[in-house]
Write a protein that holds these residues in place. Structure first.
Motif, PDB file in Angstrom:
ATOM      1  N   UNK A   1       0.784  -1.244   0.000  1.00 29.38           N
ATOM      2  CA  UNK A   1       0.000   0.000   0.000  1.00 29.38           C
ATOM      3  C   UNK A   1       0.798   1.268   0.000  1.00 29.38           C
ATOM      4  N   UNK A   2       2.127   1.196   0.211  1.00 30.13           N
ATOM      5  CA  UNK A   2       2.950   2.410   0.170  1.00 30.13           C
ATOM      6  C   UNK A   2       3.031   2.917  -1.271  1.00 30.13           C
ATOM      7  N   UNK A   3       3.065   4.231  -1.457  1.00 28.03           N
ATOM      8  CA  UNK A   3       3.066   5.305  -0.433  1.00 28.03           C
ATOM      9  C   UNK A   3       1.669   5.819  -0.092  1.00 28.03           C
ATOM     10  N   UNK A   4       0.627   5.144  -0.604  1.00 25.42           N
ATOM     11  CA  UNK A   4      -0.741   5.616  -0.330  1.00 25.42           C
ATOM     12  C   UNK A   4      -1.058   5.571   1.162  1.00 25.42           C
ATOM     13  N   UNK A   5      -0.543   4.546   1.840  1.00 26.61           N
ATOM     14  CA  UNK A   5      -0.754   4.423   3.293  1.00 26.61           C
ATOM     15  C   UNK A   5       0.596   4.206   3.958  1.00 26.61           C
ATOM     16  N   UNK A   6       0.723   4.554   5.230  1.00 26.34           N
ATOM     17  CA  UNK A   6       1.999   4.372   5.929  1.00 26.34           C
ATOM     18  C   UNK A   6       2.441   2.917   5.967  1.00 26.34           C
ATOM     19  N   UNK A   7       3.724   2.732   6.190  1.00 31.06           N
ATOM     20  CA  UNK A   7       4.312   1.401   6.282  1.00 31.06           C
ATOM     21  C   UNK A   7       3.573   0.550   7.326  1.00 31.06           C
ATOM     22  N   UNK A   8       3.335  -0.666   6.980  1.00 33.63           N
ATOM     23  CA  UNK A   8       2.739  -1.700   7.823  1.00 33.63           C
ATOM     24  C   UNK A   8       1.243  -1.515   8.099  1.00 33.63           C
ATOM     25  N   UNK A   9       0.612  -0.538   7.450  1.00 32.74           N
ATOM     26  CA  UNK A   9      -0.809  -0.290   7.685  1.00 32.74           C
ATOM     27  C   UNK A   9      -1.658  -1.486   7.271  1.00 32.74           C
ATOM     28  N   UNK A  10      -1.460  -1.966   6.048  1.00 35.66           N
ATOM     29  CA  UNK A  10      -2.253  -3.093   5.540  1.00 35.66           C
ATOM     30  C   UNK A  10      -1.986  -4.353   6.353  1.00 35.66           C
ATOM     31  N   UNK A  11      -0.724  -4.595   6.680  1.00 33.28           N
ATOM     32  CA  UNK A  11      -0.383  -5.780   7.476  1.00 33.28           C
ATOM     33  C   UNK A  11      -1.044  -5.716   8.851  1.00 33.28           C
ATOM     34  N   UNK A  12      -1.067  -4.525   9.451  1.00 36.65           N
ATOM     35  CA  UNK A  12      -1.710  -4.364  10.757  1.00 36.65           C
ATOM     36  C   UNK A  12      -3.214  -4.631  10.663  1.00 36.65           C
ATOM     37  N   UNK A  13      -3.842  -4.149   9.598  1.00 33.38           N
ATOM     38  CA  UNK A  13      -5.270  -4.398   9.404  1.00 33.38           C
ATOM     39  C   UNK A  13      -5.551  -5.891   9.257  1.00 33.38           C
ATOM     40  N   UNK A  14      -4.675  -6.571   8.523  1.00 30.85           N
ATOM     41  CA  UNK A  14      -4.822  -8.020   8.362  1.00 30.85           C
ATOM     42  C   UNK A  14      -4.706  -8.711   9.711  1.00 30.85           C
ATOM     43  N   UNK A  15      -3.743  -8.267  10.519  1.00 27.87           N
ATOM     44  CA  UNK A  15      -3.543  -8.861  11.845  1.00 27.87           C
ATOM     45  C   UNK A  15      -4.750  -8.623  12.746  1.00 27.87           C
ATOM     46  N   UNK A  16      -5.357  -7.439  12.629  1.00 25.92           N
ATOM     47  CA  UNK A  16      -6.548  -7.135  13.432  1.00 25.92           C
ATOM     48  C   UNK A  16      -7.702  -8.053  13.033  1.00 25.92           C
ATOM     49  N   UNK A  17      -7.906  -8.207  11.730  1.00 23.85           N
ATOM     50  CA  UNK A  17      -8.968  -9.097  11.241  1.00 23.85           C
ATOM     51  C   UNK A  17      -8.730 -10.528  11.711  1.00 23.85           C
ATOM     52  N   UNK A  18      -7.486 -10.966  11.642  1.00 24.05           N
ATOM     53  CA  UNK A  18      -7.151 -12.319  12.103  1.00 24.05           C
ATOM     54  C   UNK A  18      -7.388 -12.461  13.605  1.00 24.05           C
ATOM     55  N   UNK A  19      -6.976 -11.454  14.370  1.00 22.81           N
ATOM     56  CA  UNK A  19      -7.169 -11.503  15.816  1.00 22.81           C
ATOM     57  C   UNK A  19      -8.641 -11.583  16.187  1.00 22.81           C
TER      58      UNK A  19
END
Length: 229
Positions: free
Chosen positions: A58-76
């Motif tokens: 998603x860079x540079x549209x979103x900050x680093x690790x934003x998409x990965x964090x969202x994926x982790x939240x959904x998984x959690x």
């Protein structure tokens, strides 16, 4: 609608549906994660590039690790809902059958499946915590945060740390058993099972579980036995 959703979830059908949907999310994640892990056989450069890509989606549209964090939240959230639904359904089933009838004993296979899902789920939960401490937060990894993802993975399953490999393989084997039973149960929950397609669905559940299990254990075993270094 805000009232209807909790009401639906409180029903047995709703809980089973939540288990099926969250289980599907987790299965898709496992498959994607397995494919990513297998990149280690392409060499350090490809594996490190994949690990870097995960954190920069998603860079540079979103900050680093934003998409990965969202994926982790959904998984959690999926894990919590999946486990809570399983516990709720087990309690409801137990309350509905306060007396165990001698004439209706569970089959050996059914009892084995229940024990696998129950105790295997606990072991899997412990494994997930260890896995996060190891390769996400680098707390228990021999190389720590300064090493590359490839170096951390290889150090993790070094022959001298064979006990970690054994622990990993055991946990993944339980994931496979859990996956097989879970997929098969999901087919029933979603109304897909019938006598005509029963054998095909059983084969599909077993195949997916076997491929995911073999895909995951191939990495630590290859490192431990020196095929990847």
């Amino acid at each position: 609608m805000a009232v209807a959703i909790p009401a639906i979830y409180r029903s047995t059908v709703g809980k089973k549906a939540v288990m099926a949907v969250t289980g599907g999310i987790l299965v898709l994640y496992l498959i994607a994660h397995m494919v990513g892990n297998l990149k280690i056989f392409l060499g350090a450069e490809d594996f490190n590039h994949y690990a870097h890509w995960l954190r920069t989606i998603g860079e540079p549209a979103v900050p680093r690790r934003t998409v990965l964090t969202l994926i982790e939240v959904v998984l959690g959230v999926s894990v919590v809902l999946h486990m809570w639904s399983a516990v709720s359904l087990a309690r409801r089933a137990s309350a509905a059958r306060p007396v165990k009838y001698q004439s209706k004993k569970k089959s050996h296979a059914q009892g084995y499946a229940v024990r696998t899902m129950r105790y295997g789920g606990v072991i899997i939960a412990v494994y997930v915590v260890w896995h996060l401490l190891d390769l996400t937060f680098f707390v228990v990894n021999p190389k720590g945060s300064d090493a590359t993802p490839y170096e951390r993975m290889v150090a993790d399953f070094d022959p001298s740390r064979w006990y970690i490999t054994v622990w990993y393989v055991l946990a993944v084997a339980l994931v496979g058993l859990h996956l097989h039973h879970g997929i098969w149960s999901a087919f029933q929950t979603l109304g897909l099972r019938n006598p005509r397609r029963d054998r095909a669905l059983r084969g599909l559940a077993a195949t997916v579980a076997a491929l995911v299990t073999l895909g995951f254990v191939s990495v630590p075993l290859s490192i431990t036995f020196g095929w990847v270094s």
